[in-house]
Design a protein around this motif. Sequence first.
Motif, mmCIF file in Angstrom:
data_model
loop_
_atom_site.group_PDB
_atom_site.id
_atom_site.type_symbol
_atom_site.label_atom_id
_atom_site.label_comp_id
_atom_site.label_asym_id
_atom_site.label_seq_id
_atom_site.Cartn_x
_atom_site.Cartn_y
_atom_site.Cartn_z
ATOM 1 N N ASN A 216 51.155 52.873 75.490
ATOM 2 C CA ASN A 216 50.120 52.811 74.459
ATOM 3 C C ASN A 216 50.674 53.071 73.070
ATOM 4 O O ASN A 216 50.065 52.686 72.080
ATOM 5 C CB ASN A 216 48.946 53.762 74.756
ATOM 6 N N ARG A 218 53.311 51.600 71.982
ATOM 7 C CA ARG A 218 53.755 50.277 71.515
ATOM 8 C C ARG A 218 52.647 49.580 70.722
ATOM 9 O O ARG A 218 52.876 49.042 69.641
ATOM 10 C CB ARG A 218 54.180 49.410 72.703
ATOM 11 N N THR A 219 51.436 49.577 71.279
ATOM 12 C CA THR A 219 50.330 48.925 70.568
ATOM 13 C C THR A 219 49.876 49.755 69.366
ATOM 14 O O THR A 219 49.430 49.199 68.370
ATOM 15 C CB THR A 219 49.135 48.684 71.513
ATOM 16 N N ARG A 223 49.587 48.328 65.695
ATOM 17 C CA ARG A 223 48.336 48.443 64.938
ATOM 18 C C ARG A 223 48.583 49.060 63.559
ATOM 19 O O ARG A 223 48.001 48.640 62.559
ATOM 20 C CB ARG A 223 47.336 49.282 65.727
ATOM 21 N N LEU A 230 50.853 40.189 69.271
ATOM 22 C CA LEU A 230 51.885 40.994 69.935
ATOM 23 C C LEU A 230 52.522 40.188 71.064
ATOM 24 O O LEU A 230 51.820 39.571 71.866
ATOM 25 C CB LEU A 230 51.269 42.294 70.480
ATOM 26 N N SER A 232 55.262 40.736 74.145
ATOM 27 C CA SER A 232 56.063 41.668 74.939
ATOM 28 C C SER A 232 57.105 40.866 75.725
ATOM 29 O O SER A 232 56.761 39.945 76.463
ATOM 30 C CB SER A 232 55.164 42.458 75.895
ATOM 31 N N VAL A 335 50.160 46.940 78.086
ATOM 32 C CA VAL A 335 50.609 46.523 76.764
ATOM 33 C C VAL A 335 49.767 45.376 76.211
ATOM 34 O O VAL A 335 49.783 45.105 75.010
ATOM 35 C CB VAL A 335 52.106 46.132 76.814
ATOM 36 N N SER A 338 45.041 45.954 74.190
ATOM 37 C CA SER A 338 44.441 46.282 72.900
ATOM 38 C C SER A 338 43.439 45.200 72.508
ATOM 39 O O SER A 338 43.801 44.032 72.390
ATOM 40 C CB SER A 338 45.525 46.395 71.830
ATOM 41 N N SER A 343 47.593 39.181 72.433
ATOM 42 C CA SER A 343 48.935 39.444 72.930
ATOM 43 C C SER A 343 49.259 38.624 74.172
ATOM 44 O O SER A 343 48.369 38.165 74.891
ATOM 45 C CB SER A 343 49.095 40.940 73.235
#
Length: 446
Positions: A216, A218-219, A223, A230, A232, A335, A338, A343
């Motif tokens: 979390n 990472r997001t 943000r 995003l 990944s 991931v 969000s 993403s």
Amino acid sequence: MMRNLLNKLIFIVLLSGTFIVQAKNNISGMRVWPSPESTRVVFDMSEKPDYKYFMLKNPLRLVVDLKNTSKAKQAFPEISDNHRLLKKIRYSTAKYKGSTRLVFELTEPVKPVIFSLAPAGPYKDRLVFDLYSKNKGASKQEKAVAKNRDISGDRDIVIAVVAGHGGEDPGSIGPSGVYEKTVTLQIAKRLASKINAEKGMKAVLPRTGDYYVKLNTRTERARKKNADFLISIHADAFRTPQPRGASVWVLSLRRANTEVGKWLENREQHSELLGGAADVLKDTQKEKYLAQALLDMSMDHSMKTGFEVADDLIGELKKVTKMHKKTPQAASFAVLKSPDIPSILVETGFISNPTEERLLQNKRHQEKLAAAIFTSVKNYFKQNPPDDSYYAKVKANKPKKHKVRSGESLSVLASRYGVSIKALKQANKLKSNTLFIGQDLTIPRG
């Protein structure tokens, strides 16, 4: 008879107690991981550690007492300049007999987060030290990026490029010992370089080195940088070496219904345990401050956008590599969850396959993968730019194109696009009012 038996029992108990006192935990390994915001130190232990710690000033030090623990046979790792928070690790005189005292010499005030981890994957018990700087402020690199990205007040489209795994979590390991965390970072950096070279776009990398970033987090980092999208980056793996090929994953609000999807979801949770987090898959709980209706709308938009990019990306990846799946796959990856950042997750190939393990290390192949991903993201945002972006300004100033269909005339098209017949004729260098079916026209700005 009874007295002799009693004496023997007492002797056994005392002997057992002696063994318990003499039994020691051992430090079997040490590693240090730098990151932009913190430094992580990991001690491999033979058993669960029993520890206490305190801070000292003048000079700044973190002191840790490990109860009933012997010193490591190996020397402490050298501390490089990358570890700007940590200068040196050394031993000191322990307060209690049989214990070991560690001293972390610091370069600035830190907030220490210390915790033990149970055995997971290739690791046994561990004691983890996360040292976070108390001196907050933008890094030199961030300031340089901000200074160099000014496009006359029209903002860049921000793409977060997340390299999977890192630090304590190597990800999957190929047949010859290649780590997924290494490959993903190399591809992520190549993709970020292409994004940053494009006017009107900017890349942010939640992970820039060999360290772990929680799922979390990472997001959260994406943000904070106002990311519009995003990506990944991962390298797939499976129980057997046969599967190969790339795939693109989007969020599903249900558990995956394929064997590979379930395998990947489980591996993500396992990855979080290796990285040292205790809050697996809880990121969506933080979004409850949003009104439910707004949250649903935002999530729908994110999922729709992710699918459109994923679908286009599969077409681009087909040009440069073998595909494991020819349509976007869906799974419940943390991931991707969000609701405000569309993403995708790209599995660039199966690192568990010997052929693809070699490919994924190849610089030329990495460049091709990065170029395919960049092309798809660029294509999407050229057609769907955020209103306040440089891309939106370019699109607004770009003349529209129209292919003439049956029944259409200059007067009909002029009325539809809000321009004059004269302007249409001038833009297309027409000498008469006659149009032909299939004719391409440039529509000037109204």
